[in-house]
Design a protein around this motif. Structure first.
Motif, PDB file in Angstrom:
ATOM      1  N   LEU A  91     -11.906  33.279 107.239  1.00 46.44           N
ATOM      2  CA  LEU A  91     -11.861  34.299 106.425  1.00 46.44           C
ATOM      3  C   LEU A  91     -10.882  33.716 105.198  1.00 46.44           C
ATOM      4  CD1 LEU A  91     -10.734  37.887 107.058  1.00 46.44           C
ATOM      5  CD2 LEU A  91      -9.491  36.665 105.535  1.00 46.44           C
ATOM      6  N   PHE A  92     -11.484  33.374 103.987  1.00 51.27           N
ATOM      7  CA  PHE A  92     -10.826  32.735 102.927  1.00 51.27           C
ATOM      8  C   PHE A  92     -11.660  32.705 101.764  1.00 51.27           C
ATOM      9  CE2 PHE A  92      -9.850  29.022 100.240  1.00 51.27           C
ATOM     10  CZ  PHE A  92      -8.583  29.446 100.058  1.00 51.27           C
ATOM     11  N   SER A  93     -12.836  32.221 101.761  1.00 48.16           N
ATOM     12  CA  SER A  93     -13.838  32.002 100.461  1.00 48.16           C
ATOM     13  C   SER A  93     -15.031  32.836 100.426  1.00 48.16           C
ATOM     14  CB  SER A  93     -14.068  30.280 100.267  1.00 48.16           C
ATOM     15  OG  SER A  93     -14.768  30.038 101.779  1.00 48.16           O
ATOM     16  N   ASP A  94     -15.189  33.882 101.492  1.00 47.43           N
ATOM     17  CA  ASP A  94     -16.321  34.555 101.493  1.00 47.43           C
ATOM     18  C   ASP A  94     -15.802  35.748 102.083  1.00 47.43           C
ATOM     19  OD1 ASP A  94     -18.841  35.823 101.546  1.00 47.43           O
ATOM     20  OD2 ASP A  94     -19.757  33.831 101.830  1.00 47.43           O
ATOM     21  N   VAL A  95     -16.171  36.843 101.700  1.00 47.69           N
ATOM     22  CA  VAL A  95     -15.814  38.284 102.079  1.00 47.69           C
ATOM     23  C   VAL A  95     -16.588  38.781 103.399  1.00 47.69           C
ATOM     24  CG1 VAL A  95     -17.356  39.946 100.595  1.00 47.69           C
ATOM     25  CG2 VAL A  95     -14.890  40.490 101.162  1.00 47.69           C
ATOM     26  N   ASP A  96     -17.658  38.172 103.810  1.00 47.80           N
ATOM     27  CA  ASP A  96     -18.461  38.497 104.771  1.00 47.80           C
ATOM     28  C   ASP A  96     -17.545  38.396 106.157  1.00 47.80           C
ATOM     29  OD1 ASP A  96     -18.949  35.902 104.679  1.00 47.80           O
ATOM     30  OD2 ASP A  96     -20.796  36.006 105.640  1.00 47.80           O
ATOM     31  N   ASP A  97     -16.676  37.327 106.153  1.00 50.31           N
ATOM     32  CA  ASP A  97     -15.699  37.381 107.247  1.00 50.31           C
ATOM     33  C   ASP A  97     -15.078  38.549 107.275  1.00 50.31           C
ATOM     34  OD1 ASP A  97     -15.606  34.137 108.215  1.00 50.31           O
ATOM     35  OD2 ASP A  97     -16.013  34.366 105.840  1.00 50.31           O
ATOM     36  N   ALA A  98     -14.651  39.282 106.347  1.00 49.12           N
ATOM     37  CA  ALA A  98     -13.716  40.601 106.410  1.00 49.12           C
ATOM     38  C   ALA A  98     -14.623  41.602 106.984  1.00 49.12           C
ATOM     39  CB  ALA A  98     -13.083  40.870 105.264  1.00 49.12           C
ATOM     40  N   GLY A  99     -15.981  41.738 106.420  1.00 51.28           N
ATOM     41  CA  GLY A  99     -16.907  42.433 106.908  1.00 51.28           C
ATOM     42  C   GLY A  99     -17.277  42.419 108.612  1.00 51.28           C
ATOM     43  N   ALA A 100     -17.410  41.072 108.820  1.00 53.60           N
ATOM     44  CA  ALA A 100     -17.521  40.981 110.438  1.00 53.60           C
ATOM     45  C   ALA A 100     -16.125  41.468 111.091  1.00 53.60           C
ATOM     46  CB  ALA A 100     -17.585  39.309 110.569  1.00 53.60           C
ATOM     47  N   LEU A 101     -14.862  41.255 110.896  1.00 56.23           N
ATOM     48  CA  LEU A 101     -13.954  41.794 111.362  1.00 56.23           C
ATOM     49  C   LEU A 101     -14.089  43.347 111.494  1.00 56.23           C
ATOM     50  CD1 LEU A 101     -10.789  39.673 110.309  1.00 56.23           C
ATOM     51  CD2 LEU A 101     -12.027  39.743 112.512  1.00 56.23           C
ATOM     52  N   SER A 127     -24.968  38.461 103.862  1.00 53.54           N
ATOM     53  CA  SER A 127     -24.457  38.941 105.342  1.00 53.54           C
ATOM     54  C   SER A 127     -24.587  37.772 106.532  1.00 53.54           C
ATOM     55  CB  SER A 127     -25.181  40.219 105.755  1.00 53.54           C
ATOM     56  OG  SER A 127     -24.903  41.274 104.724  1.00 53.54           O
ATOM     57  N   TRP A 128     -24.278  36.479 106.242  1.00 53.05           N
ATOM     58  CA  TRP A 128     -23.961  35.748 107.307  1.00 53.05           C
ATOM     59  C   TRP A 128     -23.370  36.237 108.605  1.00 53.05           C
ATOM     60  CZ3 TRP A 128     -23.047  33.602 102.207  1.00 53.05           C
ATOM     61  CH2 TRP A 128     -24.302  33.199 101.623  1.00 53.05           C
ATOM     62  N   ASP A 129     -22.291  36.327 108.197  1.00 53.60           N
ATOM     63  CA  ASP A 129     -21.088  36.609 109.377  1.00 53.60           C
ATOM     64  C   ASP A 129     -21.072  38.070 109.975  1.00 53.60           C
ATOM     65  OD1 ASP A 129     -20.319  33.938 108.890  1.00 53.60           O
ATOM     66  OD2 ASP A 129     -18.446  34.751 107.672  1.00 53.60           O
ATOM     67  N   PRO A 130     -21.357  39.233 109.202  1.00 53.49           N
ATOM     68  CA  PRO A 130     -21.745  40.429 109.797  1.00 53.49           C
ATOM     69  C   PRO A 130     -22.954  40.284 110.883  1.00 53.49           C
ATOM     70  CG  PRO A 130     -21.019  40.770 107.508  1.00 53.49           C
ATOM     71  CD  PRO A 130     -21.213  39.237 107.743  1.00 53.49           C
ATOM     72  N   LEU A 131     -24.064  39.586 110.355  1.00 61.25           N
ATOM     73  CA  LEU A 131     -25.056  39.602 111.258  1.00 61.25           C
ATOM     74  C   LEU A 131     -24.908  38.735 112.410  1.00 61.25           C
ATOM     75  CD1 LEU A 131     -28.156  38.971 108.613  1.00 61.25           C
ATOM     76  CD2 LEU A 131     -27.499  41.169 110.099  1.00 61.25           C
ATOM     77  N   THR A 132     -24.213  37.722 112.302  1.00 65.32           N
ATOM     78  CA  THR A 132     -23.702  36.830 113.515  1.00 65.32           C
ATOM     79  C   THR A 132     -23.021  37.794 114.407  1.00 65.32           C
ATOM     80  OG1 THR A 132     -23.784  34.841 112.202  1.00 65.32           O
ATOM     81  CG2 THR A 132     -22.682  34.810 114.292  1.00 65.32           C
ATOM     82  N   VAL A 133     -21.839  38.281 114.147  1.00 69.11           N
ATOM     83  CA  VAL A 133     -21.241  39.300 114.854  1.00 69.11           C
ATOM     84  C   VAL A 133     -22.110  40.534 115.478  1.00 69.11           C
ATOM     85  CG1 VAL A 133     -19.283  40.980 114.977  1.00 69.11           C
ATOM     86  CG2 VAL A 133     -18.942  38.612 113.817  1.00 69.11           C
TER      87      VAL A 133
END
Length: 351
Positions: free
Chosen positions: A31-41, A258-264
């Motif tokens: 969580l830093f350089s892309d907002v999709d980490d926040a979406g995954a959380l 949506s790389w990270d939200p799809l992963t989660v």
């Protein structure tokens, strides 16, 4: 009679929900350089069937850990411990590549300060390897799913760890005993050169992927690239929601990959109606420079990579639905921080 029946139904529902086995879950995020980490959380923190054991941060900015703490606290998960890589820095993100993306972590960390890490005290975060070992040692055997949505430095440290106060098992044995599945966002399939593998230390990425003994599922860069999400959350989400504001700061109202939200989403729910496996056998191999290639070995059955079963728009609609459901589930949150600024957070966000 009707009141008695309704009461009985509510009691039965409460008992049934209490018996639902919640999935033990750990997120390792950059969580830093892309907002999709926040979406995954957002997804993990608001999923009723997920028992979020820990969040480890694999980028060493103090604002990354503080933003994670603020987001978790907003979704009533202030109890979730947070770890972060050392040595800590005060770096903030600057888009020197496209000059069109904005920084959000420090803003969310400050305006929504709360949770296990008070504003300005990222040093109170756990050592990530110690947090892994604690969380895993306390979980039932074979019960933990780990979603890696960033660099693999923390996981490499876990594999190299030795016996400590939490467990007598060395890292690889502890992982083998406790982790049912590792889901990694990164790579291209059948080959690629992914930032999550080369962006920090490609040697550590190779160490994890090439030596992990258990089940791994990979979500390649192509899976989420054109699944654009966040629009409905920005348009219709509560103005008090930190992830909504993170998307606005980062994307300037444009939906994001949506790389990270799809992963989660896969890590929480499995294939469901959204995903399918892209292989029947084989394994992923990471080269010294972080490039990866799929080795089609018929004897190897512990690793898989994902493909979408549906089109990009359908996948995006499902992620957006869950974003809004999660954000609206805590709609009773106040829209201002009276402990600090004392002004409505939405004052500059009438969007």
């Amino acid at each position: 009679m009707i009141k008695i029946l309704c009461a009985a139904v509510h009691l039965f529902t409460a008992i049934s929900l209490s018996r639902v086995v919640r999935k033990n879950f750990i997120i390792d995020t950059d969580l830093f350089s892309d907002v999709d980490d926040a979406g995954a959380l957002l997804l993990a923190a608001t999923a009723p069937h997920v028992n979020l054991l820990a969040v480890n941060v694999n980028y060493p900015s103090t604002f990354s850990a503080l933003a994670a703490s603020a987001i978790l606290a907003h979704y009533n998960r202030a109890d979730v411990p947070i770890g972060i890589r050392r040595p800590l820095t005060n770096n903030t993100f600057f888009d020197a590549w496209y000059y069109e993306l904005g920084e959000y972590a420090s803003k969310i960390a400050h305006q929504w300060s709360g949770g296990s890490l008070p504003w300005g005290h990222a040093e109170k975060a756990w050592d990530p390897v110690a947090l892994y070992r604690k969380a895993l040692s306390e979980a039932d055997d074979g019960s933990v799913t780990i979603a890696s949505i960033g660099f693999l430095d923390n996981l490499s440290g876990l594999l190299n760890s030795t016996a400590d106060a939490f467990s007598t098992l060395p890292g690889r044995q502890l992982v083998a005993a406790k982790v049912s599945e590792l889901v990694i966002m990164g790579g291209g399939y059948p080959f690629g050169h992914s930032y999550n593998f080369w962006g920090s230390d490609p040697g550590l990425a190779a160490h994890v992927v090439n030596t992990w003994d258990g089940r791994i599922v990979f979500v390649g860069d192509d899976v989420g690239k054109f699944v654009r999400t966040g629009g409905p959350l920005m348009a219709n989400g509560p103005r008090s929601d930190p992830v909504r504001k993170a998307y606005i700061c980062y994307t300037f109202l444009q939906p994001q990959s949506s790389w990270d939200p799809l992963t989660v989403l896969y890590a929480m729910n499995g294939l469901g109606d959204v995903f399918r496996f892209g292989n029947e056998y084989g394994y992923n191999y990471i080269e010294a420079n972080g490039s990866n290639r799929w080795v089609w070995d018929k004897e190897a059955r512990k690793q898989s990579f994902l493909r979408l079963k549906v089109d990009d728009a359908t996948a995006a609609a499902e992620v957006d639905r869950l974003f809004l459901r999660g954000a609206l589930s805590v709609r009773g949150k106040p829209t201002y921080d009276g402990n600090r600024a004392g002004y409505p957070l939405q004052g500059h966000w009438e969007l």
